[in-house]
Each structure stands twice: as structure tokens, then as C-alpha cells.
Design a protein around this motif. Structure first.
Motif, short mmCIF file in Angstrom:
data_model
loop_
_atom_site.label_atom_id
_atom_site.label_comp_id
_atom_site.label_asym_id
_atom_site.label_seq_id
_atom_site.Cartn_x
_atom_site.Cartn_y
_atom_site.Cartn_z
N VAL A 3 -2.51 36.13 38.68
CA VAL A 3 -1.33 35.38 39.08
C VAL A 3 -1.74 34.34 40.13
O VAL A 3 -2.47 34.66 41.06
N ASP A 4 -1.29 33.11 39.91
CA ASP A 4 -1.51 32.06 40.90
C ASP A 4 -0.13 31.49 41.23
O ASP A 4 0.53 30.92 40.37
N THR A 5 0.27 31.65 42.48
CA THR A 5 1.66 31.29 42.83
C THR A 5 1.93 29.80 42.68
O THR A 5 3.09 29.39 42.62
N THR A 6 0.87 28.98 42.64
CA THR A 6 1.08 27.53 42.53
C THR A 6 1.15 27.06 41.09
O THR A 6 1.35 25.88 40.83
N ASP A 7 0.95 27.97 40.16
CA ASP A 7 1.02 27.63 38.75
C ASP A 7 2.51 27.54 38.34
O ASP A 7 3.26 28.48 38.55
N PRO A 8 2.91 26.41 37.75
CA PRO A 8 4.33 26.30 37.34
C PRO A 8 4.76 27.47 36.46
O PRO A 8 5.93 27.86 36.48
N ALA A 9 3.84 28.03 35.71
CA ALA A 9 4.18 29.17 34.86
C ALA A 9 4.56 30.39 35.69
O ALA A 9 5.21 31.31 35.21
N TYR A 10 4.12 30.40 36.97
CA TYR A 10 4.55 31.47 37.87
C TYR A 10 5.79 31.05 38.65
O TYR A 10 6.80 31.74 38.67
N TYR A 11 5.71 29.87 39.29
CA TYR A 11 6.83 29.57 40.20
C TYR A 11 8.11 29.22 39.46
O TYR A 11 9.18 29.24 40.05
N ARG A 12 7.99 28.95 38.17
CA ARG A 12 9.20 28.87 37.35
C ARG A 12 10.06 30.12 37.57
O ARG A 12 11.27 30.05 37.69
N TRP A 13 9.38 31.25 37.64
CA TRP A 13 10.11 32.51 37.78
C TRP A 13 10.47 32.81 39.23
O TRP A 13 11.40 33.56 39.50
N THR A 14 9.71 32.23 40.14
CA THR A 14 10.12 32.32 41.55
C THR A 14 11.45 31.59 41.71
O THR A 14 12.36 32.05 42.40
N GLN A 15 11.55 30.43 41.02
CA GLN A 15 12.80 29.67 41.05
C GLN A 15 13.92 30.43 40.34
O GLN A 15 15.07 30.45 40.80
N TRP A 16 13.57 31.08 39.26
CA TRP A 16 14.53 31.92 38.55
C TRP A 16 15.11 32.99 39.49
O TRP A 16 16.31 33.24 39.53
N LEU A 17 14.18 33.58 40.27
CA LEU A 17 14.60 34.62 41.21
C LEU A 17 15.57 34.05 42.24
O LEU A 17 16.59 34.66 42.58
N PHE A 18 15.27 32.84 42.72
CA PHE A 18 16.19 32.19 43.65
C PHE A 18 17.58 32.07 43.02
O PHE A 18 18.60 32.37 43.64
N LEU A 19 17.59 31.61 41.77
CA LEU A 19 18.88 31.41 41.10
C LEU A 19 19.65 32.72 40.96
O LEU A 19 20.88 32.74 41.05
N LYS A 20 18.93 33.79 40.72
CA LYS A 20 19.61 35.09 40.62
C LYS A 20 20.31 35.43 41.93
O LYS A 20 21.45 35.89 41.94
N LEU A 21 19.63 35.18 43.03
CA LEU A 21 20.25 35.46 44.32
C LEU A 21 21.39 34.47 44.59
O LEU A 21 22.43 34.84 45.14
N PHE A 22 21.16 33.24 44.18
CA PHE A 22 22.18 32.19 44.36
C PHE A 22 23.46 32.57 43.60
O PHE A 22 24.56 32.56 44.16
N ASP A 23 23.29 32.96 42.35
CA ASP A 23 24.45 33.32 41.53
C ASP A 23 25.16 34.55 42.08
O ASP A 23 26.36 34.71 41.93
N ALA A 24 24.39 35.43 42.70
CA ALA A 24 24.99 36.66 43.22
C ALA A 24 25.59 36.45 44.61
O ALA A 24 26.06 37.40 45.23
N GLY A 25 25.54 35.23 45.09
CA GLY A 25 26.10 34.95 46.41
C GLY A 25 25.22 35.43 47.54
O GLY A 25 25.66 35.55 48.68
#
Length: 818
Positions: A133-155
Motif C-alpha cells: 500500500v502506498d498512501t500517495t497512490d490515487p488507487a489508495y487515496y481514492r478510498w481515503t476520500q471514500w472514507l471521508f465521504l462516509k463520515l461526511f454523509d453520516a454527519g
RNA sequence: GGGGAAUUGGCGGAACUGGUAGACGCAUCGGACUUAAAAUCCGAAGCCCCUCGCGGGCGUCCGGGUUCGACUCCCGGAUUCCCCACCA
């Protein structure tokens, strides 16, 4: 016989050979199917490194080797061990370094990663290179962003303007947790305060659960305590103090205070607001109080270091306003002072100078009244106070509560304030919401679009990743916004909801978010259509053992626990604690001090590995002290393990067929027992010592060993010296990798038993002789053998035996007197 | 100021549940091998005293205590390190 023939161990060629074979055979790598079907899975995790330009340092190697030993041991016991590695390559570290050397991080990081990969392979870690895993790879941070959205949607992600820590050197906002004693964690610059709109994760909503779960974790007590202290639960009360005008009439405003000692409310002789308190703004806005404005302005400019050190001299100004102490009915003045922090409690306190050290100092400095409301055992209501009294005792000068013992007074007074309608019990946490915004360049863009009509809108999942654009001028400036805010073609976009022209969020997220979920990604690293696969995650998580540094024992662990809980609550995971077992390794120091460039005591690992081999280096690092405590690196010390591995090679090479010698076999089995006990407990140094001792017995008197005697040693040394062990295993005529198949030797208690024991003979607790007896000699036999010892007899001579203590198999103690 | 950990030979460190303190290793010294050196192998070694013994005394930071017996348990103190820190 030539030296060459006697000792054919050439570490570099053995290591090269096995590293190649592991790679070719996929010894340590898993296919997706293998991960899905694995029997008895064991997830062995270590903290992934930040790939610095300097390469792996001794501390990294120490940590990884210790974790690798654990993983290899589990594998030798028959577990299917997944041991991934990756790179935590986003963040200020990388960005600052890139700025310093004038290379773009997008160019710098890949070469650093390449260098780290080479070094990590060289030390012989059991890493699965197909799941990096390389955190700077878009294939990884795509899901870091996904995780943000999950928290965002959950308030659970919210944007709020808040006073934040501002590092004037890094030119960025820091989380409270990244401010160390008022200084920037990274650069040591004094931190200032600013108000900026930031994204926060509402970790405080999970405070109680994060605290409650700690008990059930198999973590070291110190780590658990560190977590608990960070969460910082305290119980007390929130009290409401009405503001009154010059005539004593209530104005309708109340000041809320949090206190852990509501029972001392009768002693509250003044109020203090933090300079950042909202009410202070009102005071200053009316322009009535110039000194107040000057003070507040000064406090805001003052960096936190000056504010916190200031040799504890208290400063402050009166607002000219008053409150009524609802317990006593007295009118008390309201002050502003920077010893009160806006971040904790309500940002306002009731000052009880009689029983709070800080309040006492302040009262003395500004000549405010001090009232005693607690009397110690030898005191009464009128005993003068030379300092704040915080000990046990009973309430005095407290109206209806006079005489109440402090052990019960908090509860009673809290109940009373509630009855009276000006207070209630309140639990407070030190933990703050997690600020994840960074006004920097080198991080994953926060996937939000700001629209004039729709507000802050999450980027739709199918538009992820929001790719970090290559920006040549990525220097932060003191505008307080990210360098991305200078890239118009990037931030101009359409609102995903209404299609109107909108602007992307230009802040990037905190590195702790990248590292907060990487362990979930590892087993699913080859899936590009989902952050983690459900079946594989169910199979492999939570992590069985996590090994890492103490420096991450608070923040990283807390954040990843929080994110795991959130994912569980949102139905994405079926567990809520990410790491069953966590152990922190110690620190390697050199010449009695932590290694640092400025001290010039940094040990560069590469030449040592070059000279002695990875196996020797690994074994030495694990031998120099208890793994959980670290130790002192002394260059000469490597000779011990170096000689040990060479002697082991030599012994195995000479070993013939035949039946084991019973004495040797006993030692071997005793060693199996010891090492099997100690490796899982991370007792690596003593395990290696035991194997050295065992080898000394095997070779005693220069005898040649037989294969059955040395084979268990080869297996036991394998976690430490994996290449050597593979080679010797092959030379012993065994097929395949030593790590495939449960090759760990079985301990046979029968074979480990000594038939004779040495018993210490003491007279009055002093050792006078030792006798060797059969292991099941009767007490009478032992005693007569003891008395027969000349030296014992001499000390017993002419004295009365008052008592004889016999600890079977251990000692005899004659207690004698005149 | 709060919390945590630690203190054992020249050095890194062992010591089960209160039961022979110093395992294992480094450095040191002696011996073997060698023309020599390196490497390797064998051996010695906590400190002090002595009548040199299979002897005695002292010894796990310091001072007390419990116990037949304490590195280990209890009380008091010193020092060092780490983390946190004006958290009401």
C-alpha cells in the motif's frame, strides 16, 4: 583442512540465494484465492514507514525485524501468516523535504519508495510484496476520500470555524495533538492561534466508547493508560453563574463553568473567562474596556509557549462586570486571564483560590479574596491558607454542607445545585474533535465541492478519486489557504447537485487519515472497485498482532480505533476494535543517547549488513536488549551473534547420522520449552541466549553433533536468521521452505527432565555448599547429604538446629542458634 | 504540576510464584594453533580479605521493615529516562 572447507558460510551468497527463491516461489506472497481460502489466518501487522530520502534507519529495521520474528514464528507454528508492508508517504515530512531539496514530491517519493523496497528486501522480512500500500497512490487515496465521504454523509464530518493551532514555520494548521508543549511537533516552532474554517471529525462522540473498550484490549498497560489519559474523562458539574449589573440585578446572561470540584462553590470568589471566550468579544465590541481589548489582543498574539511557561506568573484584567455566586448569593467580579483555556470545559471557570493552586496564585497576584471551604483533619474554618489546600477533609463555610466529608461532598453538592436549578452533573473529556484539514499541498484533496446554493457537497463516489494535480509551485504561504487554491483550473468545477459553477475544497486531509485505515486495505490491496473486500476482510481482520513505536501509541491508534468504530456503525465492518494485540517496541540508542544527526551517533545499517549479513544484523538487534525496552547499540556487540551463527553453520555441516546424546537431547528440549515460551512474549534476547547456551552444550568438548540434535536449533533460529535457516534446512536434506509446514519442534517434557538436581545448602540463609541428588531423593536423603558436607557441618557445629526449611529440588536452609 | 518506566560487574543484559544473584554476550586476561598476525578453539574472571581451603566477609541506587530466606513484597528517600502538562 583449509579454513574454507571448515566454514563455508558466506552470508551474502546465502541471503541472495534465498531472497531470490522466496521471490520466484512466491513463498511470502498470497494470491487472492489464497487469501480467501487461508486456513488459520494470522494477520501480522507492523507500522508502515514514512519513506524518507535517507533510507531505512536502524530504528526501522529494529521494529520490522522484531515484528517479522513474530510473524515467522507464527508461521513455523503452522499459522497462515499475512505480513504486509507499505509506505506512509503523504504529509508534511515529505513535503518539507521536497521543498528543501527542490524536487517535486511526485518525483521524490517513487525513488524513496524504490530505495526502501530494496532495503526491506535486503533485511529478509517476510513481506507480501503483492499487497503493498502506498498512501500517495490515487488507487489508495481514492478510498481515503471514500472514507471521508462516509463520515461526511453520516454527519460525523463537519466544517466549522474554530481557533486552531497555526505553525508559522510550516504555515499550516496543526491538530491539538500535534502541538507538543506549545510547539509544532515537526519543526519545534512556537505555535500561534488563528481562526479558520476547518473540517473536523467528531471523534468526541465516540469518547466514551473509545474509553470503555480499552479494558478489553490485549495491549500493554502503559499504552492503555496513555489512551485513557488522552481521552481524559473527568466527572464534575456544569454550573450556571448569572451575570448581574451594578445594582445586583440579573442581566439575563449566564456564564457556564465546568468544574470537577462543584463542592467548593461556596469558595468561588471570582470568575475567569478565557481571552477567547465568546462573551469577551461582547465586552470588547462595546468598546468600553480598552484594557480588556489590549489584554485579549496580546493574549491572541502571544504564542502558546509563552502563554504556558511564563514561569507560571498569572496575568489578567478585570472586565468590570460581575456575577452572582448562586451558592452564597455574593456578587463576585469577572476577570479575563489566559491561564484559562478555551479548549477545555466551557472556557470559563469559577475561581476557588482556597483550593486550586492556579486560582490561589492568581488571587494573590491581584489581591482577590480567598475563602476556605475545606478544612483538613487538624484545621478549622478559620485556619489561614498559605497555599491552596487540595487534601482530604470536610467542608466549612459552606452553609448547609458544613461538616460534609470531601469523599461525598461532590455528589451531594452537585445534587443540590440541580435541585436549585443552577447546575447539573457533567462528564467532560479532554479529547477534542479531530481536525483533518491541512492547508498544504502534499495530501489527498478533501472530496468536497462548495456551491453557493447547495453549500458543501460531497463529491459523488463515482467521481473519485479527486486527483491531486501536479503543481510545480507547491510552497505554502501565509495566506492560510492551501497552494491548491492558486490552481484555478483545478478548483473550478460544477456543483454535483445543481450543476452551477462551484469551487472544490482546496484543503487536503491529515496524514493520520491515510494511516487510519491502511491495515484494512492491505488484504484487499488488489481490488480496484472497492476499498476492501467483504469476504477477505471477514477472514483476515481484525489484526492479530500489531507492533509499532510508542510515539504512535496515542494518536494513530486512537484515530484508527475511531475510524474502525465508525465503519462498523455504518455497516461496513463487523468488528469495532482494529487490533487484538498491540505491543510497542523500545528505542535503539547509541552511546547512551537517542540517535540523531546533531549528536553524530547515527548508525547507518547498510555497511553493517554488507559486512556481516542481514541474518547476523537481525539476530544482533534482537539480542541486544528486551524488544519492548530497546537497548544500546554497540558496534562490537555484533561479534556475539556473528560467531553464534557461524558456529551453528559449522556444527550443522559436520553433523552426522546417529542417536542423540541424552544429555544433549535434554538441553535441546529444555531450550525448545524456553524459546517456545519466550518468542510469543517478545523475549527475543533471552531466546537467543538460550539457543547460544544450547549450541555450547551441543558442541561441548569439540564433539561432532548428530542431525537430530541440531535440527530443532535450525528451526528455532529461523525467525531471527531466516536465510541461514533455509540453507541449513536444505543441507539437512529437507524439502521446500522451512517456513512451509509446521516445522516448529515439539517439546517433549519427558526428554527435558533432569534426573539429578543441584540443591543449595544454606545455614541461616547463607550458602555453605551445594549437593547433587537424584531428582526424587527423599527429604531424609537430602538432609543427610547436606549434613555430610564438611563446610555445612562446620557451620552447624555446636549450635542448636531450630528449624530446617526444605524446598524440594531447590534448597535446604538450616536455621540455627546458640 | 500530573502520569508512566527504570536503577543489577568494566559494558549490554539474565534471574520461574520470595529460594544458589550475575545466565548469554561484548570488552579484558591467560593458553592452544601459527614463522607471525588475523580468524578459530580451550580456559579465567563481581569486589575485598586470608592461613590460598571444597575458606571468610561484602555485594542488585540509599535508609528502614516483613521473612528461615528479599533484585523480587511493604514504608520512606535519591537519581535517571519517557509521555503529558495552567485540563478547572
Amino acid at each position: 583442512m583449509s579454513q574454507e572447507a571448515q566454514d563455508g558460510y558466506v552470508p551474502s551468497s546465502v541471503e541472495e540465494k534465498w531472497q531470490r527463491l522466496w521471490e520466484e516461489r512466491g513463498t511470502n506472497a498470497f494470491t487472492r484465492e489464497e487469501l480467501e481460502r487461508a486456513e488459520d489466518p494470522y494477520y501480522n501487522l507492523m507500522m508502515f514507514p514514512y519513506p524518507s530520502a535517507e533510507g531505512l534507519h536502524v530504528g526501522n529495521i529494529y521494529a520490522f525485524t522484531g515484528a517479522d520474528v513474530h510473524g515467522r514464528y507464527q508461521r513455523l507454528r503452522g499459522r497462515t501468516v499475512f505480513e504486509p508492508i507499505g509506505f506512509d508517504a503523504f504529509g508534511i515530512h515529505s513535503e518539507n523535504f521536497a521543498l528543501k531539496v527542490g524536487t517535486h514530491p511526485m518525483d521524490l517519493i517513487p525513488s524513496n519508495v524504490e530505495n526502501f523496497t530494496r532495503q526491506l528486501r535486503r533485511i529478509g522480512g517476510m513481506f507480501d510484496w503483492s499487497h503493498v500500500v502506498d498512501t500517495t497512490d490515487p488507487a489508495y487515496y481514492r478510498w481515503t476520500q471514500w472514507l471521508f465521504l462516509k463520515l461526511f454523509d453520516a454527519g460525523l464530518a463537519e466544517r466549522k470555524e474554530a481557533p486552531v493551532n497555526w505553525c508559522p514555520s510550516c504555515m499550516t494548521v496543526l491538530a491539538n495533538e500535534q502541538v507538543i508543549g506549545g510547539e509544532c511537533e515537526r519543526c519545534g516552532t512556537a505555535v500561534e492561534q488563528r481562526r479558520i474554517a476547518q473540517w473536523f471529525f467528531r471523534i468526541t462522540e465516540y469518547a466514551q466508547r473509545l474509553l470503555d473498550n480499552i479494558e478489553s484490549l490485549d495491549w500493554s498497560d502503559t499504552t492503555k493508560k496513555a489512551q485513557a489519559n488522552w481521552i481524559g474523562r473527568s466527572t464534575g458539574a456544569q454550573l450556571h453563574f448569572p451575570v448581574v449589573d451594578a445594582d445586583g440585578e440579573e442581566t439575563g446572561t449566564t456564564i457556564e463553568v465546568y468544574t470537577t470540584r462543584p463542592d467548593t462553590v461556596f469558595g468561588a470568589t471570582y470568575m475567569v473567562l478565557s481571552p477567547e471566550h465568546p462573551l469577551v468579544e461582547e465586552v470588547t465590541d462595546h468598546g468600553l474596556r480598552i484594557p480588556v481589548y489590549a489584554y485579549v489582543d496580546k493574549a491572541a498574539k502571544k504564542d502558546l509557549v509563552a502563554r504556558q511557561k511564563a514561569d507560571r506568573t498569572k496575568t489578567g484584567v478585570p472586565t468590570g462586570g460581575f456575577c452572582r455566586n448562586p451558592a452564597t448569593g455574593e456578587r463576585i467580579p469577572i476577570w479575563i486571564a489566559d491561564y484559562v483555556l478555551m479548549e477545555y470545559g466551557t472556557g470559563a471557570i469559577m475561581a476557588v483560590p482556597g483550593h486550586d493552586t492556579r486560582d490561589f496564585e492568581f488571587a494573590k497576584a491581584f489581591d482577590l479574596p480567598v475563602v476556605r471551604v475545606v478544612a483538613g483533619p487538624d484545621e478549622d474554618a478559620d485556619t489561614p491558607l498559605d497555599e491552596a489546600y487540595v487534601g482530604p477533609g470536610r467542608l466549612v463555610n459552606s452553609g448547609p454542607f458544613d461538616g460534609t466529608d470531601v469523599s461525598e461532598s461532590v455528589e451531594k453538592v452537585t445534587a443540590w445545585t440541580a435541585e436549585q436549578g443552577w447546575g447539573e452533573a457533567k462528564v467532560n473529556f479532554r479529547l477534542h474533535d479531530w481536525c483533518i484539514s491541512r492547508q498544504r499541498y502534499w495530501g489527498p484533496p478533501i472530496p468536497v465541492v462548495h456551491c453557493e446554493t447547495c453549500g458543501s457537497v460531497g463529491v459523488p463516489e463515482d467521481q473519485l478519486p479527486v486527483v491531486l494535480p501536479r503543481v510545480e509551485d507547491f510552497r505554502p504561504d501565509d495566506s492560510g489557504v492551501s497552494p491548491l487554491a492558486r490552481v484555478e483550473e483545478w478548483y473550478r468545477t460544477e456543483c454535483p447537485t445543481c450543476g452551477a459553477e462551484a469551487r472544490r475544497e482546496t484543503d487536503v486531509s491529515d496524514t493520520f487519515l491515510d494511516s487510519g485505515w491502511y491495515f484494512i486495505r492491505y488484504p484487499s490491496a488488489d481490488f480496484d472497485d472497492r476499498p476492501f473486500d467483504e469476504a477477505i476482510t471477514r477472514k483476515w481482520l481484525p489484526v492479530d498482532t500489531y507492533i509499532g513505536g510508542n510515539e504512535h501509541a496515542v494518536l494513530h491508534l486512537l484515530y484508527s480505533r475511531f475510524l474502525t468504530m465508525v465503519l462498523k456503525d455504518l455497516g461496513h465492518l463487523d468488528f469495532e476494535e482494529p487490533y487484538d494485540t498491540f505491543r510497542a517496541h523500545g528505542l535503539i540508542i547509541a552511546d547512551g543517547a537517542k540517535m540523531s544527526k546533531s549528536k553524530g551517533n547515527v548508525i547507518v545499517p547498510d555497511p553493517i549488513i554488507e559486512e556481516f549479513g542481514a541474518d547476523t544484523f537481525r539476530t544482533y538487534l534482537m539480542f541486544l536488549g528486551p524488544f519492548e525496552e530497546g537497548g544500546d547499540y554497540r558496534p562490537q556487540g555484533i561479534q556475539g551473534p556473528f560467531g553464534f551463527l557461524h558456529r551453528l553453520w559449522d556444527t550443522v555441516e559436520r553433523a552426522g547420522d546417529g542417536v542423540p546424546d541424552p544429555d544433549v537431547e535434554r538441553k535441546v528440549h529444555q531450550t525448545i520449552r524456553q524459546v517456545t515460551d519466550q518468542i510469543p512474549a517478545l523475549g527475543y534476547n533471552t531466546s537467543i541466549a538460550a539457543m547460544m547456551e544450547c549450541l555450547n552444550v551441543v558442541r561441548a568438548g569439540g564433539r561432532d553433533a548428530v542431525r537430530a540434535e541440531v535440527e530443532p536449533l535450525v528451526v528455532m533460529v529461523a525467525p531471527f536468521a531466516p536465510h541461514l535457516a533455509e540453507e541449513l534446512w536444505e543441507r539437512l536434506g529437507r524439502e521446500g521452505s522451512i517456513f512451509d509446514g509446521a516445522n516448529w519442534p515439539d517439546f517433549d517434557p519427558q526428554k527435558a527432565v533432569d534426573d539429578t538436581v543441584e540443591i543449595a545448602i544454606q545455614v541461616n540463609g547463607k550458602l555453605r555448599a551445594t549437593v547433587t541428588t537424584s531428582k526424587d531423593a527423599s527429604e531424609a536423603d537430602v538432609l543427610s547429604a547436606a549434613r555430610a558436607e564438611e563446610n555445612v557441618a562446620r557451620h552447624l557445629q555446636g549450635l542448636e538446629e531450630r528449624r530446617v526449611i526444605h524446598v524440594p529440588g531447590r534448597l535446604v536452609n538450616f536455621v540455627v542458634g546458640a
